[in-house]
Design an enzyme around this catalytic site. Structure first.
Site, PDB file in Angstrom:
ATOM      1  N   HIS A 154      59.211  45.214  42.828  1.00  0.00           N
ATOM      2  CA  HIS A 154      57.786  44.613  42.384  1.00  0.00           C
ATOM      3  C   HIS A 154      57.809  43.200  41.448  1.00  0.00           C
ATOM      4  O   HIS A 154      57.621  43.064  40.387  1.00  0.00           O
ATOM      5  CB  HIS A 154      57.235  45.596  41.301  1.00  0.00           C
ATOM      6  CG  HIS A 154      55.885  45.578  41.195  1.00  0.00           C
ATOM      7  ND1 HIS A 154      55.180  44.530  40.240  1.00  0.00           N
ATOM      8  CD2 HIS A 154      55.120  46.448  41.057  1.00  0.00           C
ATOM      9  CE1 HIS A 154      54.110  44.956  40.102  1.00  0.00           C
ATOM     10  NE2 HIS A 154      53.850  46.065  40.428  1.00  0.00           N
ATOM     11  N   GLU A 254      55.479  41.469  46.112  1.00  0.00           N
ATOM     12  CA  GLU A 254      56.186  42.590  46.226  1.00  0.00           C
ATOM     13  C   GLU A 254      56.709  42.847  47.387  1.00  0.00           C
ATOM     14  O   GLU A 254      55.979  43.027  48.333  1.00  0.00           O
ATOM     15  CB  GLU A 254      55.579  43.912  45.630  1.00  0.00           C
ATOM     16  CG  GLU A 254      54.883  43.336  44.377  1.00  0.00           C
ATOM     17  CD  GLU A 254      54.051  44.120  43.699  1.00  0.00           C
ATOM     18  OE1 GLU A 254      53.849  45.470  44.106  1.00  0.00           O
ATOM     19  OE2 GLU A 254      52.736  43.984  43.176  1.00  0.00           O
TER      20      GLU A 254
HETATM   21  O1  TA6 Z   1      51.668  46.535  42.648  1.00  0.00           O
HETATM   22  C1  TA6 Z   1      50.358  46.275  42.253  1.00  0.00           C
HETATM   23  C2  TA6 Z   1      50.120  47.673  41.151  1.00  0.00           C
HETATM   24  O2  TA6 Z   1      50.203  48.573  41.895  1.00  0.00           O
HETATM   25  C3  TA6 Z   1      48.803  47.068  40.567  1.00  0.00           C
HETATM   26  O3  TA6 Z   1      47.814  48.269  40.963  1.00  0.00           O
HETATM   27  C4  TA6 Z   1      48.980  47.367  39.112  1.00  0.00           C
HETATM   28  O4  TA6 Z   1      48.702  48.509  38.274  1.00  0.00           O
HETATM   29  C5  TA6 Z   1      50.605  46.958  39.038  1.00  0.00           C
HETATM   30  O5  TA6 Z   1      51.052  47.333  40.166  1.00  0.00           O
HETATM   31  C6  TA6 Z   1      51.442  47.294  37.572  1.00  0.00           C
HETATM   32  O6  TA6 Z   1      51.631  48.738  37.823  1.00  0.00           O
HETATM   33  P1  TA6 Z   1      52.159  49.299  36.360  1.00  0.00           P
HETATM   34  O7  TA6 Z   1      52.600  50.688  36.565  1.00  0.00           O
HETATM   35  O8  TA6 Z   1      53.692  48.769  36.238  1.00  0.00           O
HETATM   36  O9  TA6 Z   1      51.280  49.097  35.240  1.00  0.00           O
END
Ligand code: TA6
Length: 279
Positions: A154, A254
């Protein structure tokens, strides 16, 4: 050179310095939170409000989302899985080339993980730090039953300003808009004027992040899905460990196996998700 470091609260990380680059990797989550080739700017964004604390995911760098990406069907389980808050073990290093440092971090099931996900597994993150950066996330099914995973590297990229960037390489690809649950087809490159949270499918080419005076190329394999995310103003204000206008400073691209791109592994089978960043 490879140094083991520890914050006063016991949070452990590894600092790497070689002739090509520097990097920092937390043992919790095998979380790379800094990568800087010499004579270039920091490639990864890290929130200045990020907690470096046991059990809390670092906000920025490259969180390892595993064994599920996003929300689990059981919504009481942690978003993006448990790997990013689990402590990995350093199981291999190679500094034989002064320009390349290789590191291997490993995680296997524990009493705690079995409460969240009932399978035995081997998870290895191989990191190669040089004038390019490669991450290989290898999952092995060490259980007697098949299991299914979704996952992502990510990556939070450090950018000059969200209004300056464009992401190319996804033209004509179909994406799922996670904000509306609708499918669309990408036309041209991606620019940002509002919140974007999309899962691109059938991705089989390099992706370029273009910023003022720099381009970062991303080469993925073992993956056909790519998530593009920026929270924009309102979501950013609600996010943990992010200052109000942090959305201007990063974009997430990602490398994923998300949604239809899930991987089903039979006992003894492995799958490797790989990302190379060329700054
Ligand atoms: O990859 C995108 C995502 O799933 C978003 O929807 C966003 O909420 C983000 O990841 C971050 O997630 P986290 O659990 O690290 O706050």
């Amino acid at each position: 050179m490879l140094e083991s470091k520890c914050l006063p609260n016991g949070f452990e990380y590894i600092e790497v310095t070689n002739k090509a680059a520097t990097a920092k990797i937390a043992l919790q989550g095998a979380h790379l939170f800094s990568y800087k080739p010499h004579n270039k700017k920091e490639v990864l964004w890290l929130s200045e409000l990020s907690d470096f604390e046991a059990g809390k995911a670092i906000r920025g760098g490259i969180p390892v989302c595993w064994p599920w990406f996003g929300m689990n069907d059981n919504i009481t389980l942690p978003q993006h899985g448990f790997a990013r808050t689990s402590k990995f073990t350093l199981t291999g290093t190679d500094e034989s080339d002064p320009y390349i440092t290789k590191i291997r971090l490993t995680l296997t099931q524990t009493q705690e993980s079995l409460k969240l996900w009932k399978f035995a597994f081997g998870l290895e993150l191989h990191i190669s730090i040089s004038n390019t950066l490669t991450l290989e996330l290898k999952t092995t099914n060490t259980d007697t039953k098949p299991f299914q995973i979704t996952q992502a590297l990510h990556t939070y990229f450090n950018i000059s300003d969200i209004s300056n960037i464009a992401i190319s390489g996804l033209d004509t690809k179909v994406y799922l808009d996670a904000l509306t649950s609708k499918y669309h087809t990408q036309k041209g490159s991606i620019t940002f004027q509002r919140e974007i949270d999309r899962v691109y499918q059938g991705v089989n080419k390099e992706i370029q992040l273009q910023d003022i005076n720099k381009t970062i190329t991303l080469q993925n394999s073992g993956s056909s899905s790519v998530v593009i995310w920026n929270p924009w103003i309102q979501k950013c204000a609600r996010m943990s460990a992010m200052k109000k206008d942090a959305y201007k400073e990063f974009v997430c691209i990602e490398t994923a196996n998300a949604f239809e791109d899930f991987k089903l592994l039979e006992p003894k089978q492995s799958h490797t998700l790989r990302a190379t960043f060329v700054p």
